[in-house]
Scaffold this motif. Structure first.
Motif, PDB file in Angstrom:
ATOM      1  N   GLU A  57       0.222  11.017   7.265  1.00 17.14           N
ATOM      2  CA  GLU A  57      -1.358   9.364   7.043  1.00 17.14           C
ATOM      3  C   GLU A  57      -1.403   8.645   7.694  1.00 17.14           C
ATOM      4  O   GLU A  57      -0.012   8.120   7.927  1.00 17.14           O
ATOM      5  CB  GLU A  57      -1.286   8.632   5.434  1.00 17.14           C
ATOM      6  CG  GLU A  57      -2.653   7.900   5.268  1.00 17.14           C
ATOM      7  CD  GLU A  57      -3.159   7.715   4.509  1.00 17.14           C
ATOM      8  OE1 GLU A  57      -4.154   7.134   3.517  1.00 17.14           O
ATOM      9  OE2 GLU A  57      -2.344   8.416   2.555  1.00 17.14           O
ATOM     10  N   MET A  58      -1.887   8.295   8.471  1.00 15.57           N
ATOM     11  CA  MET A  58      -1.962   6.817   9.433  1.00 15.57           C
ATOM     12  C   MET A  58      -1.904   5.506   8.803  1.00 15.57           C
ATOM     13  O   MET A  58      -2.091   5.568   8.109  1.00 15.57           O
ATOM     14  CB  MET A  58      -2.766   6.687  10.519  1.00 15.57           C
ATOM     15  CG  MET A  58      -2.845   5.764  11.690  1.00 15.57           C
ATOM     16  SD  MET A  58      -4.417   5.588  12.140  1.00 15.57           S
ATOM     17  CE  MET A  58      -4.263   6.862  13.756  1.00 15.57           C
ATOM     18  N   ARG A  66       1.218  -1.032  -0.160  1.00 18.07           N
ATOM     19  CA  ARG A  66       0.264  -0.429  -0.338  1.00 18.07           C
ATOM     20  C   ARG A  66       0.823   1.398   0.321  1.00 18.07           C
ATOM     21  O   ARG A  66       1.911   1.251   0.496  1.00 18.07           O
ATOM     22  CB  ARG A  66      -1.270   0.704   1.385  1.00 18.07           C
ATOM     23  CG  ARG A  66      -1.537  -1.408   0.890  1.00 18.07           C
ATOM     24  CD  ARG A  66      -2.724  -1.120   2.337  1.00 18.07           C
ATOM     25  NE  ARG A  66      -4.010  -1.974   2.479  1.00 18.07           N
ATOM     26  CZ  ARG A  66      -3.691  -3.270   3.185  1.00 18.07           C
ATOM     27  NH1 ARG A  66      -3.295  -3.220   4.249  1.00 18.07           N
ATOM     28  NH2 ARG A  66      -5.456  -4.116   2.867  1.00 18.07           N
ATOM     29  N   SER A  67       0.426   2.214  -0.363  1.00 15.49           N
ATOM     30  CA  SER A  67       0.835   3.436  -0.578  1.00 15.49           C
ATOM     31  C   SER A  67       0.071   4.659   0.237  1.00 15.49           C
ATOM     32  O   SER A  67      -1.031   4.990   0.523  1.00 15.49           O
ATOM     33  CB  SER A  67       1.690   4.509  -2.228  1.00 15.49           C
ATOM     34  OG  SER A  67       2.332   3.255  -2.757  1.00 15.49           O
ATOM     35  N   GLU A 103       0.203   4.636  16.893  1.00 16.74           N
ATOM     36  CA  GLU A 103       0.192   4.538  15.668  1.00 16.74           C
ATOM     37  C   GLU A 103       1.600   5.234  14.460  1.00 16.74           C
ATOM     38  O   GLU A 103       2.328   5.057  15.817  1.00 16.74           O
ATOM     39  CB  GLU A 103      -0.745   6.494  15.474  1.00 16.74           C
ATOM     40  CG  GLU A 103      -1.541   5.901  16.001  1.00 16.74           C
ATOM     41  CD  GLU A 103      -2.725   7.504  16.652  1.00 16.74           C
ATOM     42  OE1 GLU A 103      -1.920   8.401  15.825  1.00 16.74           O
ATOM     43  OE2 GLU A 103      -4.001   7.583  16.772  1.00 16.74           O
ATOM     44  N   VAL A 104       1.244   3.815  13.725  1.00 16.93           N
ATOM     45  CA  VAL A 104       2.442   4.456  12.661  1.00 16.93           C
ATOM     46  C   VAL A 104       2.060   5.991  11.527  1.00 16.93           C
ATOM     47  O   VAL A 104       0.997   5.573  10.867  1.00 16.93           O
ATOM     48  CB  VAL A 104       3.324   3.053  12.229  1.00 16.93           C
ATOM     49  CG1 VAL A 104       4.165   4.116  10.863  1.00 16.93           C
ATOM     50  CG2 VAL A 104       3.527   2.144  13.025  1.00 16.93           C
ATOM     51  N   VAL A 105       2.602   6.585  12.123  1.00 15.43           N
ATOM     52  CA  VAL A 105       2.206   7.990  10.628  1.00 15.43           C
ATOM     53  C   VAL A 105       2.923   8.138   9.826  1.00 15.43           C
ATOM     54  O   VAL A 105       4.526   8.233   9.866  1.00 15.43           O
ATOM     55  CB  VAL A 105       2.353   8.890  11.611  1.00 15.43           C
ATOM     56  CG1 VAL A 105       1.710  11.084  10.543  1.00 15.43           C
ATOM     57  CG2 VAL A 105       1.131   8.516  12.372  1.00 15.43           C
ATOM     58  N   CYS A 106       2.357   8.470   7.991  1.00  9.66           N
ATOM     59  CA  CYS A 106       3.913   8.592   7.450  1.00  9.66           C
ATOM     60  C   CYS A 106       4.800   9.965   7.594  1.00  9.66           C
ATOM     61  O   CYS A 106       3.984  11.538   8.204  1.00  9.66           O
ATOM     62  CB  CYS A 106       3.230   8.949   6.752  1.00  9.66           C
ATOM     63  SG  CYS A 106       2.535   7.308   5.125  1.00  9.66           S
TER      64      CYS A 106
END
Length: 220
Positions: free
Chosen positions: A39-40, A33-34, A98-101
């Motif tokens: 974005e989360m 996924r991109s 959370e992992v966030v860009c």
């Protein structure tokens, strides 16, 4: 999908050939996924979230948000970085992980059970992948130990000096490059950014450190 050059730099797939990697993605039913900046990517609170994520391109952060809404960066993730529930730092029930860009990201997801279950063909590269994952878990435990050492210091100066000393030891010299911005450094040491910048200014005036953007020289 990783290119062959990117695969060679990936710690999770270390020692695995490109042909083996491509067959493994089919076997594991991997999904790519991109994501856009901010974005989360991954919400640890989702009950059915059991995939392991691998950053193929870009940068992201593992962030803990406590019950008061205070965000703390727990880990910086770059190309080859791995995250998932079974690889995360533990937190209280009130905390959100959370992992966030940070930048645009391409992420590969593999369901954790696919990694752990015994391969019907007893493939060597499958066993090697498990070994690599265990090594990554050990490295994450070491990173957590270093983080605890920093956060246990009482003052902002002591936290900065502790962290800078760690980075100096890794670089093997007094001058080193921070892995993230000064703003994110404040999150890492769990301090107010303005207060941290004031302390850094004092340390520069006292010739304790020299800074040039993310480049730091420690004189103590």
């Amino acid at each position: 999908m990783l290119t062959q050059q990117e695969l060679e730099r990936s710690p999770l797939f270390q020692g695995i050939s490109y042909d083996e990697y491509r067959r493994m993605l089919t076997c594991f039913q991997a999904v790519q996924r991109s994501y856009r900046p901010e974005e989360m990517i991954y919400d640890f609170s989702k009950p059915n979230q059991n995939a392991v994520g691998i950053i193929e391109r870009g940068a992201a952060s593992l962030i803990r948000i406590d019950a008061d809404g205070v965000a703390t960066v727990l880990e910086e993730l770059h190309a080859g970085g791995v995250f998932g529930k079974d690889l995360a730092f533990a937190g209280s029930r009130e905390d959100s992980l959370e992992v966030v860009c940070r930048t645009a990201c391409d992420v590969l997801f593999i369901d954790y059970p696919h990694i752990l279950k015994r391969c019907e063909n007893a493939c060597y590269h499958h066993s090697l992948l498990v070994q690599n994952m265990l090594r990554l878990m050990s490295e994450k435990a070491q990173a957590l130990s270093e983080r605890i050492d920093v956060l246990s210091r009482r003052t902002i100066r002591d936290k900065l000096l502790c962290y800078f000393s760690q980075q100096r030891d890794k670089a093997g010299g007094d001058t080193f490059e921070l892995p993230f911005s000064l703003s994110m450094l404040a999150d890492y040491i769990a301090s107010d950014r303005s207060a941290m910048m004031r302390e850094l200014k004092k340390m520069r005036n006292e010739a304790v450190v020299r800074t040039n953007g993310r480049r730091i020289t420690l004189f103590t």
